[in-house]
Design a protein around this motif. Sequence first.
Motif, PDB file in Angstrom:
ATOM      1  N   ASP A  91       0.990  -1.178   0.078  1.00 39.35           N
ATOM      2  CA  ASP A  91      -0.135  -0.092   0.046  1.00 39.35           C
ATOM      3  C   ASP A  91       0.935   1.460   0.038  1.00 39.35           C
ATOM      4  O   ASP A  91       1.403   1.363   0.850  1.00 39.35           O
ATOM      5  CB  ASP A  91      -0.898   0.014   1.197  1.00 39.35           C
ATOM      6  CG  ASP A  91      -1.872   1.099   1.314  1.00 39.35           C
ATOM      7  OD1 ASP A  91      -2.615   1.387   2.234  1.00 39.35           O
ATOM      8  OD2 ASP A  91      -2.000   2.024   0.398  1.00 39.35           O
ATOM      9  N   ASN A  93       0.123   4.019  -0.312  1.00 39.03           N
ATOM     10  CA  ASN A  93      -0.465   5.329   0.647  1.00 39.03           C
ATOM     11  C   ASN A  93       0.050   5.603   1.994  1.00 39.03           C
ATOM     12  O   ASN A  93      -0.236   6.341   2.579  1.00 39.03           O
ATOM     13  CB  ASN A  93      -1.953   5.335   0.532  1.00 39.03           C
ATOM     14  CG  ASN A  93      -2.410   5.519  -0.713  1.00 39.03           C
ATOM     15  OD1 ASN A  93      -1.994   6.320  -1.396  1.00 39.03           O
ATOM     16  ND2 ASN A  93      -3.399   4.599  -1.108  1.00 39.03           N
ATOM     17  N   ARG A  94       0.890   4.318   2.494  1.00 39.13           N
ATOM     18  CA  ARG A  94       1.372   4.433   3.759  1.00 39.13           C
ATOM     19  C   ARG A  94       2.955   4.318   3.740  1.00 39.13           C
ATOM     20  O   ARG A  94       3.506   4.138   2.962  1.00 39.13           O
ATOM     21  CB  ARG A  94       0.804   3.083   4.248  1.00 39.13           C
ATOM     22  CG  ARG A  94      -0.499   3.069   4.862  1.00 39.13           C
ATOM     23  CD  ARG A  94      -1.123   1.721   5.089  1.00 39.13           C
ATOM     24  NE  ARG A  94      -0.327   0.931   6.105  1.00 39.13           N
ATOM     25  CZ  ARG A  94      -0.498  -0.424   6.306  1.00 39.13           C
ATOM     26  NH1 ARG A  94      -1.464  -0.995   5.830  1.00 39.13           N
ATOM     27  NH2 ARG A  94       0.349  -0.842   7.447  1.00 39.13           N
TER      28      ARG A  94
END
Lengths: 109, 122
Positions: A91, A93-94
């Motif tokens: 992910d 986005n992290r």
Amino acid sequence: SYVLTQPPSVSVAPGQTARITCGGNNIGSTSVHWYQQKPGQAPVLVVYDDSDRPSGIPERFSGSNSGNTATLTISRVEAGDEADYYCQVWDNNRDHGVVFGGGTRLTVL
Amino acid sequence: EVQLLESGGGLVQPGGSLRLSCATSGFTFTSFTMSWVRQSPGKGLEWVSSLSAAGTTTYYADSVKGRFTISRDTSKNTVYLQVNSLRAEDTGVYYCAKRLSRDGYNYYFDYWGQGTLVTVSS
């Protein structure tokens, strides 16, 4: 956070084809990796980047990924394929976005 | 041949500490991010911590932040996980894993150790 959903169990007769799914929001836009874990053993990478196989993994193991579902397909299932299978994505986005699915127990009837 | 060999697990009381080790061989240790992934009894895989290839950046899951510390010794090609203030929910098998990516965006774990069992109980 990103969530991966796998069925808890899949059963298949020897010689048949097993399909294990991994659901996630627009998962087709990222790469999916699959691990096999036999009882009492460490996980083993069986498919990476949706559909590639590491050296030594039989061609019976294949993967696909589109839309909201990725699929690990095991053809001509053997008794030795009985194991837990986990999907995994990154992910972005992290800060360090390792995401595992909950795992699917494959039972060979 | 790539090999990862964990050690250091054991039975510890709540609040106690352990240092887990992962001795590696068969690859250039300082070229890859190394990670720890754990598995509680009968449960799935949970990423715990990672250390960048340069050894300068550490990452932790929220569940262990402030209690666990990842480090390495490049002279021994070994990565460590210092686990402090242990809780019952930290019980499980701790795996060391080598991280890889072909495109620099999508990472996976191409090699895993056999794991070391940590049991937190009074």
